[in-house]
Design an enzyme around this catalytic site. Structure first.
Site, PDB file in Angstrom:
ATOM      1  N   GLU A  92       0.862  -1.182   0.000  1.00  0.00           N
ATOM      2  CA  GLU A  92       0.000   0.000   0.000  1.00  0.00           C
ATOM      3  C   GLU A  92       0.896   1.228   0.000  1.00  0.00           C
ATOM      4  OE1 GLU A  92      -2.514   2.582   3.214  1.00  0.00           O
ATOM      5  OE2 GLU A  92      -2.717   0.399   3.354  1.00  0.00           O
ATOM      6  N   HIS A 119      13.266  -2.669   5.605  1.00  0.00           N
ATOM      7  CA  HIS A 119      13.124  -2.848   4.167  1.00  0.00           C
ATOM      8  C   HIS A 119      11.936  -3.750   3.836  1.00  0.00           C
ATOM      9  CE1 HIS A 119      15.558  -6.338   5.447  1.00  0.00           C
ATOM     10  NE2 HIS A 119      14.862  -6.984   4.538  1.00  0.00           N
ATOM     11  N   GLU A 165      15.040  -5.206  -0.504  1.00  0.00           N
ATOM     12  CA  GLU A 165      15.944  -6.346  -0.582  1.00  0.00           C
ATOM     13  C   GLU A 165      15.532  -7.185  -1.785  1.00  0.00           C
ATOM     14  OE1 GLU A 165      17.444 -10.129   2.141  1.00  0.00           O
ATOM     15  OE2 GLU A 165      15.807  -8.866   2.850  1.00  0.00           O
TER      16      GLU A 165
END
Length: 177
Positions: A92, A119, A165
């Site tokens: 979102e 992350h 990542e």
């Protein structure tokens, strides 16, 4: 017997009252929706599943997901809203109106002091191909897969500076051993 989760201090047996609970989405605040939507739809092939505007509060929500080509998504806005909130692993993006016009405005990325949020992670089918794709799209790296002690893992930044990542699951079998 099926796997029911690793056991560590603090882990408790799931109560029956929580059966059916699932993680639906993670939210990031963004400065400029046009820039962020271009990044996530172009670089990660995510699709905008639903946009919700809250005029009285001055913000919009964009729900994005990585979907299979044959996945059926309801056309009706109400049905699609319900469908969206039944999914797993959505992103979102929240845009507070007007931030895109403020040149000195930025959100905290969670990795500078004081650290907090770290992350998001995207799994890719081929890390080398993904790195070539990121290079072709002028993506900003925090860490390339060959750098540092943690090999075969990359970190890139999105337009708001959030870390992403990037992993290829098949390369991670020995991770943490």
């Amino acid at each position: 017997m099926s796997f029911s989760g690793e056991q560590h201090p603090g882990v408790e047996s799931p109560p029956s009252e929580a059966n059916g609970f699932r993680l639906n989405h993670t939210m990031l605040r963004i400065k400029d929706p046009q820039r962020s939507l271009a990044f996530y739809t172009r670089v990660f092939a995510m699709r905008v599943l639903r946009k919700l505007d809250f005029e009285e509060m001055g913000f919009s929500l964009y729900f994005l997901g990585c979907l299979e080509d044959d996945e059926r998504i309801p056309e009706d806005a109400g049905e699609r809203t319900v469908w969206t909130f039944q999914q797993r692993g959505l992103l979102e993006l929240t845009h507070n109106w007007g931030t895109e016009e403020q040149s000195d405005f930025s959100y905290h990325d969670g990795n500078t002091e004081p650290q907090g949020f770290g992350h998001l992670c995207f799994s890719v089918p081929d890390l080398d191909a993904a790195i070539a794709w990121f290079d072709a799209n002028d993506v900003t790296y925090v860490k390339r897969p060959e750098q540092g002690k943690l090999k075969d893992v990359a970190f890139i930044k999105d337009p708001d500076g959030y870390w992403l990542e990037i992993v290829e699951a098949a390369r991670l079998a020995d991770l943490g051993r």
